[in-house]
Design a protein around this motif. Structure first.
Motif, PDB file in Angstrom:
ATOM      1  N   PHE A 257       0.825  -1.209   0.000  1.00 31.40           N
ATOM      2  CA  PHE A 257       0.000   0.000   0.000  1.00 31.40           C
ATOM      3  C   PHE A 257       0.863   1.265   0.000  1.00 31.40           C
ATOM      4  O   PHE A 257       0.636   2.200  -0.783  1.00 31.40           O
ATOM      5  N   CYS A 258       1.884   1.303   0.865  1.00 28.57           N
ATOM      6  CA  CYS A 258       2.749   2.482   0.961  1.00 28.57           C
ATOM      7  C   CYS A 258       3.555   2.682  -0.321  1.00 28.57           C
ATOM      8  O   CYS A 258       3.708   3.817  -0.797  1.00 28.57           O
ATOM      9  N   HIS A 259       4.059   1.611  -0.888  1.00 29.80           N
ATOM     10  CA  HIS A 259       4.830   1.715  -2.125  1.00 29.80           C
ATOM     11  C   HIS A 259       3.964   2.250  -3.267  1.00 29.80           C
ATOM     12  O   HIS A 259       4.404   3.106  -4.058  1.00 29.80           O
ATOM     13  N   CYS A 260       2.741   1.761  -3.369  1.00 30.58           N
ATOM     14  CA  CYS A 260       1.847   2.240  -4.429  1.00 30.58           C
ATOM     15  C   CYS A 260       1.461   3.696  -4.215  1.00 30.58           C
ATOM     16  O   CYS A 260       1.408   4.480  -5.173  1.00 30.58           O
ATOM     17  N   ILE A 261       1.200   4.069  -2.950  1.00 31.94           N
ATOM     18  CA  ILE A 261       0.865   5.462  -2.646  1.00 31.94           C
ATOM     19  C   ILE A 261       1.999   6.384  -3.081  1.00 31.94           C
ATOM     20  O   ILE A 261       1.781   7.462  -3.650  1.00 31.94           O
TER      21      ILE A 261
ATOM     22  N   ALA B 174       4.944   3.260   9.600  1.00 36.57           N
ATOM     23  CA  ALA B 174       3.909   3.505   8.593  1.00 36.57           C
ATOM     24  C   ALA B 174       3.297   4.889   8.763  1.00 36.57           C
ATOM     25  O   ALA B 174       3.055   5.606   7.778  1.00 36.57           O
ATOM     26  N   ILE B 175       3.045   5.298  10.015  1.00 37.24           N
ATOM     27  CA  ILE B 175       2.484   6.637  10.256  1.00 37.24           C
ATOM     28  C   ILE B 175       3.467   7.714   9.814  1.00 37.24           C
ATOM     29  O   ILE B 175       3.085   8.699   9.161  1.00 37.24           O
ATOM     30  N   ASN B 176       4.723   7.535  10.148  1.00 31.43           N
ATOM     31  CA  ASN B 176       5.732   8.512   9.748  1.00 31.43           C
ATOM     32  C   ASN B 176       5.882   8.559   8.225  1.00 31.43           C
ATOM     33  O   ASN B 176       6.098   9.631   7.638  1.00 31.43           O
TER      34      ASN B 176
ATOM     35  N   PHE C  62      10.142   3.568   5.386  1.00 30.82           N
ATOM     36  CA  PHE C  62       9.862   2.317   4.675  1.00 30.82           C
ATOM     37  C   PHE C  62      10.918   1.265   4.991  1.00 30.82           C
ATOM     38  O   PHE C  62      10.608   0.068   5.090  1.00 30.82           O
ATOM     39  N   THR C  63      12.157   1.706   5.171  1.00 31.21           N
ATOM     40  CA  THR C  63      13.229   0.770   5.530  1.00 31.21           C
ATOM     41  C   THR C  63      12.997   0.182   6.912  1.00 31.21           C
ATOM     42  O   THR C  63      13.135  -1.037   7.120  1.00 31.21           O
ATOM     43  N   VAL C  64      12.652   1.023   7.872  1.00 28.74           N
ATOM     44  CA  VAL C  64      12.398   0.535   9.235  1.00 28.74           C
ATOM     45  C   VAL C  64      11.153  -0.338   9.266  1.00 28.74           C
ATOM     46  O   VAL C  64      11.101  -1.346   9.996  1.00 28.74           O
ATOM     47  N   MET C  65      10.150  -0.007   8.471  1.00 24.97           N
ATOM     48  CA  MET C  65       8.897  -0.767   8.472  1.00 24.97           C
ATOM     49  C   MET C  65       9.101  -2.170   7.915  1.00 24.97           C
ATOM     50  O   MET C  65       8.562  -3.146   8.451  1.00 24.97           O
TER      51      MET C  65
END
Length: 375
Positions: free
Chosen positions: A188-192, A266-268, A325-328
């Motif tokens: 989801f984050c990558h697509c966003i 994810a929030i960050n 994204f790396t930490v997630m």
């Protein structure tokens, strides 16, 4: 006889000095003046002699030589003072149809910088004959095409790995192992991230009308597409291990630390994506007057307050997104990609920061380029 002349003269004086004679003389004078006025009016207005207009337009002759052999390719004539390099390229294309304007590079001297399309001939001409050196820039593509290709590829490639097509992973192993929620969250984050890039390219950014060599498009796509394939392969692999800290307590395994790590990251990530978007909007529309020759200033939006600390907050938010994204996901490919992007963006930020220091020194007090108080 003399007495008679004196008598006539005296009589004439009496007539002139008498009131009736004065009125008759004035009437005759008025009639003569009225007749003269009617004659002048009937003659029509006076026509001035048309002035001869001398043309002050200066024309130039542009001699175009090959930058390698110094041989003359053609001469472009009847070039006015207000003509630009782009106009010269258009006329050069008419004389030599095989050279498209986008791949024509013109220089004042061999090995010098290429002249921008908006430069006027008058600003570079020292005489009526101007010599320019031609270099073939190769096959060119527009910047919009470059950005769309860079960002569309990672979006589609990641989705292919997320769907776990049979040509990439073993189907039996994929069916046995359930996916951790962080895998779905990462997709989801990558697509966003890349959908935002595509929408901003189409509707926010004022992309230059210029072109870039085709080889730059190939290098950019190879970098983004290659790293996306590497990142997506590891995160969507059936054996992928999410960031969890397992602590055995009797018959339970607690992974509270790992879940907290994923949630906070994810929030960050979403905060940095929102900040990056609002900064790009400000950069595209610096103020209400539409004047681009000013330093972007923060507004009522809290995400734009980063301008108080750094001169390139869009790079700050971009690096923040990839660190999150790396930490997630806690994978090595994402970490390497984040490191390389941080190095490249720091170079871009320092270059822009130096430019801002020259133009807007009063706005740059105690500001850093990308990282507050550090870089």
């Amino acid at each position: 006889m003399f007495k008679r002349h004196k008598f006539l003269a005296s009589e004439r004086k009496r007539e002139l000095t008498s009131p009736g004679a004065t009125r008759s003389i004035l009437k005759n004078d008025l009639r003569n003046f009225h007749s003269l006025s009617q004659f002048i009016l009937s003659a029509g207005p006076l026509r001035s002699t048309p002035a001869v207009k001398h043309s002050k337009t200066t024309h130039f002759e542009i001699e175009i030589l090959d930058a390698q052999t110094r041989k003359q390719i053609c001469i472009v004539d009847k070039v006015t003072q207000k003509s630009t390099i782009h106009d010269v390229k258009q006329k050069f294309h008419k004389a030599c149809p095989k050279w498209y304007p986008s791949r024509v590079g013109l220089q004042l001297e061999r090995g010098g910088p290429f002249l921008k399309d908006y430069i006027t001939i008058q600003s570079v001409a020292s005489s009526s004959i101007v010599t320019l050196y031609f270099t073939d820039l190769g096959q060119q593509v527009s910047w919009t095409t470059v950005f769309l290709a860079e960002y569309t590829g990672p979006l589609l490639i990641y989705l292919l790995f997320y769907l776990r097509i049979p040509y990439i992973y073993d189907m039996k192993e994929s069916s046995r192992r359930l996916r951790h929620p962080v895998v779905h969250l990462a997709c989801f984050c990558h697509c966003i991230h890349y959908i935002r890039y595509l929408l901003e390219t189409l509707f926010v950014h004022k992309v230059s009308a210029g072109h870039t060599p085709l080889k730059n498009l190939i290098k950019s796509c190879a970098f983004y597409w290659g790293f996306t394939s590497w990142i997506a392969y590891y995160i969507n692999h059936p054996r992928y291990t999410p960031p969890c800290l397992y602590v055995e307590s009797k018959k339970k395994e607690k992974n509270a630390f790992g879940n907290r790590q994923v949630t906070v990251s994810a929030i960050n990530f979403l905060i940095c994506e929102a900040g990056n978007h609002f900064i790009n909007v400000v950069l595209a529309h610096p103020n209400h007057t539409g004047n681009n020759a000013c330093f972007p200033s923060p507004n009522y939006n809290p995400f734009t307050w980063m301008f108080f600390l750094v001169s390139c907050p869009n790079y700050t938010y971009e690096i923040g997104s990839w660190i999150s994204f790396t930490v997630m996901t806690q994978t090595l490919p994402v970490g390497i990609f984040t490191l390389l992007m941080s190095i490249q963006m720091s170079l871009w930020a320092q270059k822009k920061h130096k430019m801002y220091l020259k133009k807007f020194s009063s706005y740059m007090h105690r500001k850093s380029a990308m990282i507050p108080f550090i870089l």
